[in-house]
Design a protein around this motif. Sequence first.
Motif, PDB file in Angstrom:
ATOM      1  N   MET A 116       0.846  -1.180   0.000  1.00 35.74           N
ATOM      2  CA  MET A 116       0.000   0.000   0.000  1.00 35.74           C
ATOM      3  C   MET A 116       0.887   1.238   0.000  1.00 35.74           C
ATOM      4  SD  MET A 116      -3.020   0.748   2.621  1.00 35.74           S
ATOM      5  CE  MET A 116      -4.223   1.960   2.250  1.00 35.74           C
ATOM      6  N   LEU A 117       0.506   2.222  -0.758  1.00 35.86           N
ATOM      7  CA  LEU A 117       1.281   3.447  -0.896  1.00 35.86           C
ATOM      8  C   LEU A 117       0.711   4.536  -0.001  1.00 35.86           C
ATOM      9  CD1 LEU A 117       3.522   4.895  -2.519  1.00 35.86           C
ATOM     10  CD2 LEU A 117       1.735   5.646  -4.061  1.00 35.86           C
ATOM     11  N   PHE A 118       1.563   5.096   0.856  1.00 36.92           N
ATOM     12  CA  PHE A 118       1.153   6.194   1.718  1.00 36.92           C
ATOM     13  C   PHE A 118       1.655   7.487   1.101  1.00 36.92           C
ATOM     14  CE2 PHE A 118       1.193   2.604   4.599  1.00 36.92           C
ATOM     15  CZ  PHE A 118      -0.006   2.771   5.256  1.00 36.92           C
ATOM     16  N   ASP A 119       0.741   8.398   0.759  1.00 41.35           N
ATOM     17  CA  ASP A 119       1.143   9.642   0.109  1.00 41.35           C
ATOM     18  C   ASP A 119       0.858  10.873   0.953  1.00 41.35           C
ATOM     19  OD1 ASP A 119      -1.574   9.477  -0.142  1.00 41.35           O
ATOM     20  OD2 ASP A 119      -1.625  10.191  -2.204  1.00 41.35           O
ATOM     21  N   ARG A 120       0.343  10.698   2.180  1.00 42.08           N
ATOM     22  CA  ARG A 120       0.106  11.820   3.091  1.00 42.08           C
ATOM     23  C   ARG A 120       0.488  11.409   4.499  1.00 42.08           C
ATOM     24  NH1 ARG A 120      -4.953  15.424   1.407  1.00 42.08           N
ATOM     25  NH2 ARG A 120      -4.625  15.286  -0.818  1.00 42.08           N
ATOM     26  N   ALA A 121       1.034  12.372   5.226  1.00 42.17           N
ATOM     27  CA  ALA A 121       1.371  12.128   6.634  1.00 42.17           C
ATOM     28  C   ALA A 121       1.337  13.457   7.375  1.00 42.17           C
ATOM     29  CB  ALA A 121       2.741  11.488   6.761  1.00 42.17           C
ATOM     30  N   ARG A 122       1.048  13.377   8.656  1.00 45.80           N
ATOM     31  CA  ARG A 122       1.055  14.554   9.524  1.00 45.80           C
ATOM     32  C   ARG A 122       1.956  14.210  10.695  1.00 45.80           C
ATOM     33  NH1 ARG A 122      -3.023  16.629  13.545  1.00 45.80           N
ATOM     34  NH2 ARG A 122      -2.649  18.866  13.611  1.00 45.80           N
ATOM     35  N   ILE A 123       3.027  15.001  10.891  1.00 47.79           N
ATOM     36  CA  ILE A 123       3.977  14.702  11.945  1.00 47.79           C
ATOM     37  C   ILE A 123       4.178  15.926  12.837  1.00 47.79           C
ATOM     38  CG2 ILE A 123       5.173  12.944  10.598  1.00 47.79           C
ATOM     39  CD1 ILE A 123       7.408  14.962  10.102  1.00 47.79           C
ATOM     40  N   PHE A 124       4.612  15.666  14.074  1.00 42.48           N
ATOM     41  CA  PHE A 124       4.905  16.720  15.043  1.00 42.48           C
ATOM     42  C   PHE A 124       6.420  16.828  15.156  1.00 42.48           C
ATOM     43  CE2 PHE A 124       5.677  18.277  19.353  1.00 42.48           C
ATOM     44  CZ  PHE A 124       4.890  19.420  19.342  1.00 42.48           C
ATOM     45  N   VAL A 125       6.958  18.032  14.913  1.00 43.92           N
ATOM     46  CA  VAL A 125       8.399  18.257  15.026  1.00 43.92           C
ATOM     47  C   VAL A 125       8.647  19.274  16.131  1.00 43.92           C
ATOM     48  CG1 VAL A 125       9.006  17.647  12.660  1.00 43.92           C
ATOM     49  CG2 VAL A 125       8.284  19.952  13.157  1.00 43.92           C
ATOM     50  N   GLN A 126       9.703  19.027  16.913  1.00 43.18           N
ATOM     51  CA  GLN A 126      10.052  19.919  18.010  1.00 43.18           C
ATOM     52  C   GLN A 126      11.564  20.087  18.028  1.00 43.18           C
ATOM     53  OE1 GLN A 126       8.865  18.498  21.855  1.00 43.18           O
ATOM     54  NE2 GLN A 126       9.449  20.386  22.886  1.00 43.18           N
ATOM     55  N   ALA A 127      11.992  21.339  17.958  1.00 40.97           N
ATOM     56  CA  ALA A 127      13.417  21.638  18.027  1.00 40.97           C
ATOM     57  C   ALA A 127      13.859  21.628  19.483  1.00 40.97           C
ATOM     58  CB  ALA A 127      13.700  22.997  17.395  1.00 40.97           C
ATOM     59  N   GLY A 128      15.150  21.472  19.701  1.00 44.77           N
ATOM     60  CA  GLY A 128      15.680  21.404  21.055  1.00 44.77           C
ATOM     61  C   GLY A 128      15.718  22.764  21.736  1.00 44.77           C
ATOM     62  N   ALA A 129      15.580  22.757  23.042  1.00 47.25           N
ATOM     63  CA  ALA A 129      15.671  23.986  23.826  1.00 47.25           C
ATOM     64  C   ALA A 129      17.136  24.351  24.039  1.00 47.25           C
ATOM     65  CB  ALA A 129      14.982  23.794  25.170  1.00 47.25           C
ATOM     66  N   GLY A 130      17.392  25.620  24.257  1.00 45.38           N
ATOM     67  CA  GLY A 130      18.747  26.071  24.546  1.00 45.38           C
ATOM     68  C   GLY A 130      19.122  25.747  25.984  1.00 45.38           C
TER      69      GLY A 130
END
Length: 176
Positions: free
Chosen positions: A1-15
Amino acid sequence: MLFDRARIFVQAGAGGDGCLSFRREAHVPHGGPDGGDGGRGGDVILLCDDSKRDLQSFKRSAHYKAPRGGHGQGAQRHGADGEDLVVHVPPGTQITAADGTVHDLVVPGSSVRIVRGGSGGRGNRVFATATRQAPRFRERGLEGQEGWIQLELKLLADVGLVGLPNAGKSSLLSRL
């Protein structure tokens, strides 16, 4: 099966936080402030990788977090910068960030920084002046950016069927 959409959560690191420290040595009666600065948090970078074919790996894990920066230390030692988190996506991926900006990754090897890490806090050495020679405060590091992003894979067909109207294209497809 081909997945052509995704929703992801990205978080950069704190200083990292700055350090509150004073120099203490033998035979030095009045040591001054020597707190180091905190390190910068890691960024999240999306890299176009031609070994990937679809967005199936994003269905299993939807959260990506870069490491934080190191805290400052005494003796004017700065904290280490957090490493950047590189997420591999297939060619033809269209990225819609949380703020609405759209990026296209088509060429393998191209990349885009999607969220930035927080800056590190300053230690008490930075705040020393002629009138305030022993500051007893420091700065905390800033939080990194975060948000949900939408990934969409733009697909191109391998085969095209071209012809005049009523030439039998649909009939050919139904028979095959």
